[in-house]
Structure formats: C-alpha cells, structure tokens
Design a protein around this motif. Sequence first.
Motif, PDB file in Angstrom:
ATOM      1  N   UNK A  70     -25.427   1.931  34.565  1.00 41.98           N
ATOM      2  CA  UNK A  70     -24.850   1.305  35.757  1.00 41.98           C
ATOM      3  C   UNK A  70     -24.100   0.028  35.379  1.00 41.98           C
ATOM      4  N   UNK A  71     -24.773  -0.831  34.619  1.00 43.32           N
ATOM      5  CA  UNK A  71     -24.166  -2.111  34.247  1.00 43.32           C
ATOM      6  C   UNK A  71     -23.076  -1.971  33.182  1.00 43.32           C
ATOM      7  N   UNK A  72     -22.856  -0.762  32.689  1.00 45.89           N
ATOM      8  CA  UNK A  72     -21.784  -0.540  31.706  1.00 45.89           C
ATOM      9  C   UNK A  72     -20.564   0.122  32.338  1.00 45.89           C
ATOM     10  N   UNK A  73     -20.555   0.262  33.648  1.00 49.25           N
ATOM     11  CA  UNK A  73     -19.377   0.774  34.351  1.00 49.25           C
ATOM     12  C   UNK A  73     -18.436  -0.408  34.607  1.00 49.25           C
ATOM     13  N   UNK A  74     -17.205  -0.268  34.206  1.00 51.02           N
ATOM     14  CA  UNK A  74     -16.268  -1.391  34.243  1.00 51.02           C
ATOM     15  C   UNK A  74     -16.208  -2.064  35.611  1.00 51.02           C
ATOM     16  N   UNK A  75     -16.074  -1.276  36.674  1.00 51.83           N
ATOM     17  CA  UNK A  75     -15.914  -1.856  38.006  1.00 51.83           C
ATOM     18  C   UNK A  75     -17.143  -2.660  38.413  1.00 51.83           C
ATOM     19  N   UNK A  76     -18.337  -2.165  38.078  1.00 53.22           N
ATOM     20  CA  UNK A  76     -19.569  -2.882  38.413  1.00 53.22           C
ATOM     21  C   UNK A  76     -19.721  -4.118  37.537  1.00 53.22           C
ATOM     22  N   UNK A  77     -19.452  -3.970  36.245  1.00 54.45           N
ATOM     23  CA  UNK A  77     -19.536  -5.115  35.328  1.00 54.45           C
ATOM     24  C   UNK A  77     -18.588  -6.223  35.757  1.00 54.45           C
ATOM     25  N   UNK A  78     -17.363  -5.853  36.110  1.00 51.79           N
ATOM     26  CA  UNK A  78     -16.375  -6.853  36.540  1.00 51.79           C
ATOM     27  C   UNK A  78     -16.829  -7.544  37.827  1.00 51.79           C
ATOM     28  N   UNK A  79     -17.336  -6.745  38.779  1.00 47.76           N
ATOM     29  CA  UNK A  79     -17.783  -7.302  40.059  1.00 47.76           C
ATOM     30  C   UNK A  79     -18.888  -8.332  39.832  1.00 47.76           C
ATOM     31  N   UNK A  80     -19.867  -7.982  39.005  1.00 43.40           N
ATOM     32  CA  UNK A  80     -21.002  -8.877  38.762  1.00 43.40           C
ATOM     33  C   UNK A  80     -20.575 -10.095  37.951  1.00 43.40           C
ATOM     34  N   UNK A  81     -19.849  -9.883  36.872  1.00 42.86           N
ATOM     35  CA  UNK A  81     -19.473 -11.003  36.005  1.00 42.86           C
ATOM     36  C   UNK A  81     -18.584 -12.023  36.710  1.00 42.86           C
ATOM     37  N   UNK A  82     -17.774 -11.562  37.658  1.00 41.07           N
ATOM     38  CA  UNK A  82     -16.895 -12.478  38.391  1.00 41.07           C
ATOM     39  C   UNK A  82     -17.652 -13.321  39.413  1.00 41.07           C
ATOM     40  N   UNK A  83     -18.774 -12.819  39.906  1.00 38.94           N
ATOM     41  CA  UNK A  83     -19.454 -13.469  41.028  1.00 38.94           C
ATOM     42  C   UNK A  83     -20.813 -14.057  40.691  1.00 38.94           C
ATOM     43  N   UNK A  84     -21.415 -13.628  39.577  1.00 34.64           N
ATOM     44  CA  UNK A  84     -22.803 -14.012  39.291  1.00 34.64           C
ATOM     45  C   UNK A  84     -22.961 -14.596  37.889  1.00 34.64           C
ATOM     46  N   UNK A  85     -23.936 -15.463  37.774  1.00 29.81           N
ATOM     47  CA  UNK A  85     -24.542 -15.778  36.478  1.00 29.81           C
ATOM     48  C   UNK A  85     -25.798 -14.931  36.410  1.00 29.81           C
ATOM     49  N   UNK A  86     -25.855 -14.017  35.461  1.00 28.54           N
ATOM     50  CA  UNK A  86     -26.931 -13.018  35.413  1.00 28.54           C
ATOM     51  C   UNK A  86     -27.879 -13.285  34.259  1.00 28.54           C
ATOM     52  N   UNK A  87     -29.150 -12.948  34.465  1.00 25.55           N
ATOM     53  CA  UNK A  87     -30.169 -13.087  33.420  1.00 25.55           C
ATOM     54  C   UNK A  87     -31.104 -11.889  33.477  1.00 25.55           C
ATOM     55  N   UNK A  88     -31.518 -11.434  32.316  1.00 24.66           N
ATOM     56  CA  UNK A  88     -32.446 -10.306  32.193  1.00 24.66           C
ATOM     57  C   UNK A  88     -33.812 -10.842  31.783  1.00 24.66           C
ATOM     58  N   UNK A  89     -34.806 -10.732  32.659  1.00 20.33           N
ATOM     59  CA  UNK A  89     -36.158 -11.190  32.343  1.00 20.33           C
ATOM     60  C   UNK A  89     -37.012  -9.988  31.934  1.00 20.33           C
ATOM     61  N   UNK A  90     -37.307  -9.917  30.653  1.00 18.65           N
ATOM     62  CA  UNK A  90     -38.038  -8.774  30.101  1.00 18.65           C
ATOM     63  C   UNK A  90     -39.454  -9.129  29.650  1.00 18.65           C
ATOM     64  N   UNK A  91     -39.668 -10.396  29.300  1.00 22.94           N
ATOM     65  CA  UNK A  91     -40.984 -10.801  28.791  1.00 22.94           C
ATOM     66  C   UNK A  91     -41.048 -12.325  28.716  1.00 22.94           C
ATOM     67  N   UNK A  92     -42.242 -12.826  28.446  1.00 22.49           N
ATOM     68  CA  UNK A  92     -42.398 -14.250  28.210  1.00 22.49           C
ATOM     69  C   UNK A  92     -42.832 -15.049  29.419  1.00 22.49           C
ATOM     70  N   UNK A  93     -43.108 -16.344  29.203  1.00 23.06           N
ATOM     71  CA  UNK A  93     -43.655 -17.196  30.266  1.00 23.06           C
ATOM     72  C   UNK A  93     -42.711 -17.395  31.444  1.00 23.06           C
ATOM     73  N   UNK A  94     -41.381 -17.420  31.199  1.00 25.49           N
ATOM     74  CA  UNK A  94     -40.459 -17.631  32.312  1.00 25.49           C
ATOM     75  C   UNK A  94     -40.451 -16.425  33.247  1.00 25.49           C
TER      76      UNK A  94
END
Length: 374
Positions: A70-94
């Motif tokens: 999903x996140x590797x589709x150009x239109x979706x990637x462009x939409x998100x990158x233009x409007x958001x600061x994104x972070x992936x939380x996978x592990x750890x204290x945060x």
Amino acid sequence: MIPRMTKRWLLLLLTACLLTGAYGQNRSVNLPKNIPLPDVLKKAKKQKKFVLLDFGSPRCSPCLFIKNHIFTIDSIADFINERFVSVDYTEGPEKKRLSKIYGVYTEPVLLICDAQGKLMHRMEGKCTPGEMMSRLRQGLDVKNNLIAQDAKYANGNREAEFLISYIETLHIAGLRAQRDSVLRNIFSPTFDMETLKTPEYWNVFLRYNESPVSREGCYVFSHREEFYKLFGEKVVNGKIDNMFNGKLRTYTYGQTPPIESKEYRDILTCLQNTDYPKSTEWLIYLMPAQYKFKDWMSMVKAIDHALDFNIPKGKAKETYMIMMSRQICWYSDCHEALTYALKWIDRVLETTADPSKIQSEREQIIQKMNELKQ
C-alpha cells in the motif's frame, strides 16, 4: 510502411511502457522507525504538516502488507509524504509509551494527529489502496473525522444518516465497544423492526450485528422467509450462520462458564425451538457447553451421547472429536474427563488420512494426565 519486425519491436516496447506505468512503483512513504514523538512534532510544526503514526511489528503480516503493497503505491506515497510527517513504531520504549497514551492494543494501527500530537483519526487493520486513500482523506476532514464525529455524538446528534456514518468510522478505528454502543442506539427498544427491511438498515445489520439473540437478530431469524424475498436466501442464511458460528466459537473456546451468560442461555433456547437446518449441528457443541467449568463429567457424557447417536458424521465427526478433546485438555483438571478426550483422539487416529497431525494432540492429553497423577 513500417517493416513487420519494426512493428513487432514497437509493440513490445509499448507493452513494456504500459506495464511499467501500471506496476512500476518507485516511490514509497517516508517512514523512519521509532523516533521520539517530540522530535516528530517539532518537524511537523516546522513543515506545517500533520502526523501519521504507524504502529506495527515485523512479524505482523497485515502490517507488512500495508508497508509493502500500500505504502509503495506512488499516488498513496505522494499523498502521505506531501501532507504528513510519518513514523513507524515497531518496538522499543517509545512505542510502549505512545501505545498507552493513544490506547493502541493491537496492530496494525494508523493514527492521524495534528502538529501538537492531538488525535484526529484512527485506522485499524488491513485495507485496500482505495480504502486507504478514503480513510486518509476522512482523517484530514476536520468536519467528518473520528474526533469530529465523536463530538457530534457527544453533543446529541442521533440522526440516522449520521449514526450509520459514525458506526463505520468507529468500525474502521477498531473501537468495538463504542461501535456497539452506537449500534444499540440505532436498534433501540423503540426501533421499528419493519425498518430492517429497508436496504439502508439491513446493510447496517448485515455488517455490524454479531448477536443472533439481539432484538434485531431474533427478528431476522424468526422472519427469515420475508428477508429471503428481499435480500436473497443465501445472503440472509449467510448472516445467520455467521452470527451463530461466531458465538459457537466464543463458547467453545472461551475461558468462562457459558451457562453464566444470558446470551448463551438465550441462544440455547432459540436453537432448541427452531427447525433451522443447522440447529442440530450447533447444539451438539452448545449443549455440552452448559457444563463447562461446572461439571466436566456431565460435559464429556453429553459429548459422548452426540457421538453415540451419530449426529456428526464423516469429516464433521473428526472435527467435533478434535475440538471437544482440546477443550477438555486445555481447561479440565479432571483425570476421568481426560480419558474421554483421549478416547476421542484415538478414534480420530483410526480414521484420519494423516495421523501425524493428530498425534501431538494425543501426546498433550497424556502429558496432562500424567501431571495430574503426580
């Protein structure tokens, strides 16, 4: 005139270009991992963007599907990158800290926040590319996102059109208890059950109702012939089957005594007084469940009676014996009851085409029996 070979090469080149346009994705969502939220908010304020928090893990297949497909589709990637600061939380204290703050107890969960970290919208689970775009757009719609709809509901909006939209938003957010509360507001004691026959309300029932003995569930079940004519026998029976099968799994594998649940007792009474074709199939599971955690020997004898009368047959009998033996093995500390579970597994081993898959079940029962002897 273009030579035949040249035409052929031009056709191949055109095909390659089309395929590249259709499938060749070279952009993806900018998704750094496990960055402290204060740093994310600082960046969002500076860039005048919203924040997208992605909670998942490397072992979660729906999480990986979203990231890889999903996140590797150009239109979706462009939409998100233009409007958001994104972070992936996978592990750890945060991740642990933010999970508590935002109430994230499953994955994948995507949260849309403003640059101050205030929640705006929540999305849970796997989805299609089209659904992802729709959910992101709703999250940015300050008049229609989750927080906006929460406020409308809290301020007393009970219009049918709004409630139906709100239920869908809560469903997407994974807020099940809130969704069911709103559902009860729609199907209230004053709700005219005839209204269930309209496509709008039927679709709400079809999508969200999970109890066959809710007021609306009972109405559909007892008037199913009328609903067959409106929406088709296959669709109506499919919904009925899903509701009963869901509750069957709850009471078969649940860790509390079913008999203490009013819903269980109502389901048992309903199935004992109907000619619905699958009622017997469900009752052989639900009748023994009335003794679960209360009287294990009465439970195993009820199961044995179903087998003696040859109620489940063929492959269904094998499945029945396996499922019931598992319950006894997992939950019962009655040695005599475990001997019944062992007997059922041995009967399966006599008929199954692949005994290796069942042998471990037998070993677990024997191990527990030995532990109880010590």
